[in-house]
Write a protein that holds these residues in place. Sequence first.
Motif, PDB file in Angstrom:
ATOM      1  N   ARG A 132       0.830  -1.207   0.000  1.00  0.00           N
ATOM      2  CA  ARG A 132       0.000   0.000   0.000  1.00  0.00           C
ATOM      3  C   ARG A 132       0.865   1.258   0.000  1.00  0.00           C
ATOM      4  O   ARG A 132       0.560   2.221  -0.711  1.00  0.00           O
ATOM      5  CB  ARG A 132      -0.948  -0.019   1.201  1.00  0.00           C
ATOM      6  CG  ARG A 132      -2.032  -1.086   1.027  1.00  0.00           C
ATOM      7  CD  ARG A 132      -2.867  -1.347   2.254  1.00  0.00           C
ATOM      8  NE  ARG A 132      -3.365  -0.160   2.916  1.00  0.00           N
ATOM      9  CZ  ARG A 132      -3.779  -0.150   4.174  1.00  0.00           C
ATOM     10  NH1 ARG A 132      -3.757  -1.250   4.898  1.00  0.00           N
ATOM     11  NH2 ARG A 132      -4.222   0.967   4.711  1.00  0.00           N
ATOM     12  N   LEU A 133       1.931   1.261   0.793  1.00  0.00           N
ATOM     13  CA  LEU A 133       2.852   2.398   0.815  1.00  0.00           C
ATOM     14  C   LEU A 133       3.523   2.561  -0.550  1.00  0.00           C
ATOM     15  O   LEU A 133       3.751   3.683  -1.003  1.00  0.00           O
ATOM     16  CB  LEU A 133       3.897   2.234   1.919  1.00  0.00           C
ATOM     17  CG  LEU A 133       4.940   3.350   2.044  1.00  0.00           C
ATOM     18  CD1 LEU A 133       4.283   4.709   2.278  1.00  0.00           C
ATOM     19  CD2 LEU A 133       5.922   3.027   3.168  1.00  0.00           C
ATOM     20  N   GLN A 134       3.819   1.451  -1.211  1.00  0.00           N
ATOM     21  CA  GLN A 134       4.431   1.479  -2.544  1.00  0.00           C
ATOM     22  C   GLN A 134       3.572   2.287  -3.505  1.00  0.00           C
ATOM     23  O   GLN A 134       4.082   3.028  -4.330  1.00  0.00           O
ATOM     24  CB  GLN A 134       4.621   0.044  -3.056  1.00  0.00           C
ATOM     25  CG  GLN A 134       5.198  -0.074  -4.437  1.00  0.00           C
ATOM     26  CD  GLN A 134       6.678   0.211  -4.483  1.00  0.00           C
ATOM     27  OE1 GLN A 134       7.379   0.074  -3.501  1.00  0.00           O
ATOM     28  NE2 GLN A 134       7.162   0.627  -5.629  1.00  0.00           N
ATOM     29  N   ASP A 137       3.816   6.079  -2.048  1.00  0.00           N
ATOM     30  CA  ASP A 137       5.144   6.683  -2.176  1.00  0.00           C
ATOM     31  C   ASP A 137       6.170   5.571  -2.363  1.00  0.00           C
ATOM     32  O   ASP A 137       6.683   5.020  -1.384  1.00  0.00           O
ATOM     33  CB  ASP A 137       5.469   7.521  -0.934  1.00  0.00           C
ATOM     34  CG  ASP A 137       6.753   8.323  -1.081  1.00  0.00           C
ATOM     35  OD1 ASP A 137       7.675   7.882  -1.799  1.00  0.00           O
ATOM     36  OD2 ASP A 137       6.835   9.388  -0.455  1.00  0.00           O
ATOM     37  N   ALA A 141       8.600   3.470   0.466  1.00  0.00           N
ATOM     38  CA  ALA A 141       8.496   2.021   0.659  1.00  0.00           C
ATOM     39  C   ALA A 141       9.865   1.362   0.496  1.00  0.00           C
ATOM     40  O   ALA A 141      10.220   0.455   1.262  1.00  0.00           O
ATOM     41  CB  ALA A 141       7.487   1.424  -0.325  1.00  0.00           C
ATOM     42  N   ALA A 175       7.441   7.762   5.951  1.00  0.00           N
ATOM     43  CA  ALA A 175       7.053   6.351   6.019  1.00  0.00           C
ATOM     44  C   ALA A 175       6.687   5.957   7.447  1.00  0.00           C
ATOM     45  O   ALA A 175       5.698   5.239   7.658  1.00  0.00           O
ATOM     46  CB  ALA A 175       8.174   5.458   5.492  1.00  0.00           C
ATOM     47  N   TRP A 178       3.254   7.394   8.102  1.00  0.00           N
ATOM     48  CA  TRP A 178       2.255   6.680   7.311  1.00  0.00           C
ATOM     49  C   TRP A 178       1.993   5.297   7.890  1.00  0.00           C
ATOM     50  O   TRP A 178       0.851   4.888   8.076  1.00  0.00           O
ATOM     51  CB  TRP A 178       2.736   6.595   5.866  1.00  0.00           C
ATOM     52  CG  TRP A 178       1.712   6.100   4.893  1.00  0.00           C
ATOM     53  CD1 TRP A 178       0.886   6.861   4.127  1.00  0.00           C
ATOM     54  CD2 TRP A 178       1.392   4.728   4.577  1.00  0.00           C
ATOM     55  NE1 TRP A 178       0.074   6.050   3.348  1.00  0.00           N
ATOM     56  CE2 TRP A 178       0.370   4.742   3.623  1.00  0.00           C
ATOM     57  CE3 TRP A 178       1.868   3.517   5.026  1.00  0.00           C
ATOM     58  CZ2 TRP A 178      -0.172   3.585   3.099  1.00  0.00           C
ATOM     59  CZ3 TRP A 178       1.330   2.356   4.513  1.00  0.00           C
ATOM     60  CH2 TRP A 178       0.319   2.402   3.560  1.00  0.00           C
ATOM     61  N   LEU A 179       3.064   4.562   8.157  1.00  0.00           N
ATOM     62  CA  LEU A 179       2.930   3.206   8.708  1.00  0.00           C
ATOM     63  C   LEU A 179       2.307   3.232  10.099  1.00  0.00           C
ATOM     64  O   LEU A 179       1.461   2.398  10.417  1.00  0.00           O
ATOM     65  CB  LEU A 179       4.266   2.485   8.726  1.00  0.00           C
ATOM     66  CG  LEU A 179       4.813   2.082   7.357  1.00  0.00           C
ATOM     67  CD1 LEU A 179       6.262   1.651   7.473  1.00  0.00           C
ATOM     68  CD2 LEU A 179       3.975   0.992   6.728  1.00  0.00           C
ATOM     69  N   HIS A 182      -1.396   3.648   9.737  1.00  0.00           N
ATOM     70  CA  HIS A 182      -2.054   2.449   9.215  1.00  0.00           C
ATOM     71  C   HIS A 182      -1.935   1.250  10.157  1.00  0.00           C
ATOM     72  O   HIS A 182      -2.817   0.385  10.165  1.00  0.00           O
ATOM     73  CB  HIS A 182      -1.524   2.131   7.820  1.00  0.00           C
ATOM     74  CG  HIS A 182      -2.014   3.128   6.809  1.00  0.00           C
ATOM     75  ND1 HIS A 182      -1.394   4.340   6.620  1.00  0.00           N
ATOM     76  CD2 HIS A 182      -3.075   3.119   5.984  1.00  0.00           C
ATOM     77  CE1 HIS A 182      -2.053   5.023   5.714  1.00  0.00           C
ATOM     78  NE2 HIS A 182      -3.071   4.300   5.299  1.00  0.00           N
TER      79      HIS A 182
END
Length: 186
Positions: A132-134, A137, A141, A175, A178-179, A182
């Motif tokens: 999903r991060l890929q 961004d 990732a 990241a 974001w992580l 999530h």
Amino acid sequence: MHRQTEITGILHQVRSGDQGAEEKLINLVYADLRKIARRCMAGERQNHTLQPTAIVHEAYLRIFRGASVDWRDRAHFLAVAASQIRRVLIDHGRAFRGPHRAGNFKVALDDNLAPSAKAPCDFEVIDDLLQRLQKADPEAASVVELKFFSGLTDVEVAEVLATSHSSVRRRWVFARAWLGKHLANN
């Protein structure tokens, strides 16, 4: 000869088809690969059926029996190896659990990313989040994958990604945020 330079030279020999170079390479990087596998295994359950040695062997086969890679240097090789080690663990975890996954996931998103027995990792969850991060961004990732699975430093990550140290830090900060967001929703 400096070890990194020697490994880079052997990788170029492998790329050019020198069959004997693979054996030289494994002798030089085996300890590094086991270190990556042990690092990844630190977050697995205690009664895991795979051992770091078996993971390294499977990852090595996947690296050299798959598509040819245009090897740049040692850091690039370790990044690819870490990715394959992650794939081995994910494939094994999916086969072991079947369709029912454990929802127990903890990981410390700091600069010392080594998983530990106190913070077990579910590599399937990490893989899902990284995919999903890929999409959100791709560079961020890649930074997570290189730092988390390879254990590369920011300088080494910058080298592999052909970018600056400050870009790696910015992507890492993004990241982590974001992580973290999530992971809280999992």
